[in-house]
Design an enzyme around this catalytic site. Structure first.
Site, PDB file in Angstrom:
ATOM      1  CE  LYS A 135     -20.861   0.933 -14.801  1.00 31.89           C
ATOM      2  NZ  LYS A 135     -20.676  -0.493 -14.697  1.00 31.89           N
ATOM      3  CG  ASP A 163     -23.845  -2.666 -16.087  1.00 25.77           C
ATOM      4  OD1 ASP A 163     -24.635  -3.481 -15.561  1.00 25.77           O
ATOM      5  OD2 ASP A 163     -22.609  -2.710 -15.925  1.00 25.77           O
ATOM      6  CD  GLU A 192     -23.215  -4.835 -18.983  1.00 31.89           C
ATOM      7  OE1 GLU A 192     -22.744  -5.113 -17.864  1.00 31.89           O
ATOM      8  OE2 GLU A 192     -22.603  -4.159 -19.821  1.00 31.89           O
ATOM      9  CG  ASP A 215     -21.174  -8.104 -16.038  1.00 29.73           C
ATOM     10  OD1 ASP A 215     -20.235  -8.899 -15.886  1.00 29.73           O
ATOM     11  OD2 ASP A 215     -21.068  -6.896 -15.736  1.00 29.73           O
ATOM     12  CE  LYS A 237     -17.155  -5.997 -15.585  1.00 31.86           C
ATOM     13  NZ  LYS A 237     -18.517  -6.146 -16.106  1.00 31.86           N
TER      14      LYS A 237
HETATM   15  O1  OSB Z   1     -18.143  -2.859 -19.062  1.00 30.48           O
HETATM   16  C1  OSB Z   1     -17.692  -1.680 -19.210  1.00 30.48           C
HETATM   17  O2  OSB Z   1     -18.002  -0.991 -20.181  1.00 30.48           O
HETATM   18  C2  OSB Z   1     -16.773  -1.077 -18.207  1.00 30.48           C
HETATM   19  C3  OSB Z   1     -16.492  -1.915 -17.024  1.00 30.48           C
HETATM   20  C4  OSB Z   1     -17.611  -2.003 -16.019  1.00 30.48           C
HETATM   21  O3  OSB Z   1     -18.685  -1.545 -16.256  1.00 30.48           O
HETATM   22  C5  OSB Z   1     -17.308  -2.651 -14.743  1.00 30.48           C
HETATM   23  C6  OSB Z   1     -15.985  -2.694 -14.333  1.00 30.48           C
HETATM   24  C7  OSB Z   1     -15.638  -3.310 -13.154  1.00 30.48           C
HETATM   25  C8  OSB Z   1     -16.597  -3.881 -12.370  1.00 30.48           C
HETATM   26  C9  OSB Z   1     -17.927  -3.863 -12.751  1.00 30.48           C
HETATM   27  C10 OSB Z   1     -18.295  -3.249 -13.938  1.00 30.48           C
HETATM   28  C11 OSB Z   1     -19.741  -3.303 -14.312  1.00 30.48           C
HETATM   29  O4  OSB Z   1     -20.091  -3.999 -15.243  1.00 30.48           O
HETATM   30  O5  OSB Z   1     -20.539  -2.660 -13.653  1.00 30.48           O
HETATM   31 MG    MG Z   2     -22.156  -4.906 -15.213  1.00 24.98          MG
END
Ligand code: OSB
Ligand code: MG
Length: 324
Positions: A135, A163, A192, A215, A237
């Site tokens: 992240k 991300d 992302e 995403d 997702k």
């Molecule tokens: O995508 C992954 O590897 C884990 C899941 C994840 O990052 C996520 C999970 C729930 C809500 C938002 C996010 C996100 O993409 O930040």
């Molecule tokens: Mg994300």
């Protein structure tokens, strides 16, 4: 003969789980049980606060209506249902019909939001392709750039997923990129959603040579899957997208456009996470899914996740709130 049950769950989370703006102390959701000709199947409905537009209460209400229709043998319109409800019910129906294969892809990309040195240790232990996710966008963009560059230098054969969850202005995104040496940029499988505006993210990818993935944009009204320079992947997702059929259509569109589709968690319990691992193995067999979220929980639900030692709460300990 058909019957259905709805159970409610509340699971304690690890203390440090922060969604966009709030701490997630307990994860709330529903387990559905479908029964037909002595066969039983389960699904999970768990809207994610701050991400899903429906609340858990609204999803539970709608689940009861749709399950009543299912018990009565009526045609279901899952495209009109809340995404979390459509996903949970379609999974349970697919289980009953033995359409969701048993084999799962449990090789989740390790998720790192803390110490990058921990990630180096985990990656060195990883069999096969080394894929990790970090992240970014939470602290200084420059720090994120230095960390990404350090990891790509330390583990040259790794594919890094980043991300930013739309956290950067175009300027901050540029500050990040400046610290990632050009020769390392191809080691970033994708970043992302760097910027708030998809058009800025696209321009960033084209200017820096760092591939991006959609995403949040996948859930924006009017989104269409298409091949664009600098776009490598779409993140799916399912709890936020909808039925299995809807997810599979998106995956097929991504593949037709030459994009990678990555199945990812919305912090479902171990029950839903197992079904996501199976969906991933079935529909995106060569792609490591983004399912490294069991560590965010203090307990598992009904079914355990491979190698997870957390205690498992059995169905018998949940409250059945409705049946038909
Ligand atoms: O995508 C992954 O590897 C884990 C899941 C994840 O990052 C996520 C999970 C729930 C809500 C938002 C996010 C996100 O993409 O930040
Ligand atoms: Mg994300």
């Amino acid at each position: 003969m058909r019957s259905a049950k709805l159970f409610q769950y509340q699971l304690p989370m690890d203390s440090g789980v922060i969604l966009r703006d709030q701490r997630l102390i307990t994860r709330e959701g529903w387990v559905i049980e479908l029964c037909q000709d002595q066969q039983r199947a389960y699904g999970e409905i768990a809207p994610l606060p701050e991400f899903s537009l429906e609340t858990a209460a609204e999803a539970g209400e709608q689940a009861q209506q749709i399950l009543s229709q299912w018990v009565a043998g009526e045609e279901l319109d899952l495209d009109a249902a809340f995404p979390s409800v459509a996903f949970g019910i379609s999974c349970a129906i697919a289980e009953l019909a033995a359409e969701l294969p048993e084999a799962g892809n449990y090789l989740a990309a390790p998720l790192c939001s803390g110490d990058p040195d921990d990630l180096v240790v985990r990656l060195n232990q990883m069999p096969g392709d080394k894929v990790a996710k970090i992240k970014v966008g939470m602290y200084e963009a420059v720090r994120d750039g230095i960390v990404a560059n350090m990891l790509l230098e330390a583990i040259p054969d790794m594919q890094l997923r980043l991300d930013a969850n739309r956290q950067w202005t175009p300027l901050k995104a540029q500050q990040f990129a400046k610290y990632v040496k050009p020769e390392h940029r191809s080691g970033i499988a994708f970043l992302e959603e760097p910027c708030r505006l998809p058009s800025d993210s696209l321009a960033f990818a084209q200017q820096t040579g760092i591939n991006i993935a959609w995403d949040e944009t996948v859930r924006d009204a009017g989104f269409e899957v298409k091949a664009e320079p600098g776009v490598a992947a779409i993140i799916i997702k399912p709890t936020l997208i909808g039925s299995l059929a809807r997810c599979i259509t998106l995956i097929e569109q991504a593949h037709a456009a030459g994009l990678t589709a990555v199945i990812s968690s919305s912090i479902e319990s171990s029950l839903g996470l197992n079904q996501l691992a199976r969906l991933a193995q079935w529909q995106t067999p060569n792609v490591i899914p983004g399912l490294d979220t069991m560590q965010l929980f203090q307990v598992q639900l009904i079914q355990s996740w491979p190698d997870c030692e957390l205690p498992v709460i059995p169905l018998s300990e949940l409250d059945m709130v409705w049946h038909k």
